[in-house]
Scaffold this active site. Structure first.
Site, PDB file in Angstrom:
ATOM      1  CG  HIS A  46      -0.971   5.464  -2.831  1.00 54.37           C
ATOM      2  ND1 HIS A  46       0.299   5.117  -2.436  1.00 54.37           N
ATOM      3  CD2 HIS A  46      -1.242   6.658  -2.260  1.00 54.37           C
ATOM      4  CE1 HIS A  46       0.770   6.049  -1.632  1.00 54.37           C
ATOM      5  NE2 HIS A  46      -0.135   7.004  -1.517  1.00 54.37           N
TER       6      HIS A  46
ATOM      7  CE  LYS B 230      -2.729 -18.249  -0.770  1.00 59.14           C
ATOM      8  NZ  LYS B 230      -3.503 -18.777   0.377  1.00 59.14           N
TER       9      LYS B 230
ATOM     10  CB  CYS C 135       1.902  -1.495  -2.370  1.00 62.40           C
ATOM     11  SG  CYS C 135       0.709  -1.201  -3.671  1.00 62.40           S
TER      12      CYS C 135
HETATM   13 FE1  FES Z   1       0.149   1.078  -3.581  1.00 67.72          FE
HETATM   14 FE2  FES Z   1       1.156   3.175  -2.373  1.00 67.72          FE
HETATM   15  S1  FES Z   1      -0.387   1.900  -1.677  1.00 67.72           S
HETATM   16  S2  FES Z   1       1.713   2.360  -4.272  1.00 67.72           S
END
Ligand code: FES
Length: 75
Positions: free
Chosen positions: A55, A23, A40
């Protein structure tokens, strides 16, 4: 798991981060946060757990709509 797109998704969300760990958990001291920090949530960042903008490519490639958690101090 079923995806809202109607397809069955067989891939893991986490493709590469600490795969030998059962985890993945990170902690950050509040005192170490700057005025604004972005974490992230897509699991694609090369600076995980911080967002590095990966993202955007993920969203363009897949049609997804994920983005970071932004933590900021009140003004
Ligand atoms: Fe994953 Fe931005 S949310 S790199």
């Amino acid at each position: 798991a079923f995806c809202p797109c109607g397809r069955v998704c067989k891939i893991h969300l986490n493709e590469k981060i600490e795969k030998s760990n059962p985890k993945v958990v990170h902690s950050v001291d509040v005192e170490d946060l700057g005025e604004t920090s972005a974490f992230c949530r897509c699991w694609k960042s090369k600076t995980f757990p911080k967002c590095d903008g990966s993202h955007n490519e993920h969203n363009e490639t897949t049609g997804d709509n994920v983005g970071p958690l932004v933590v900021k101090k009140k003004k």
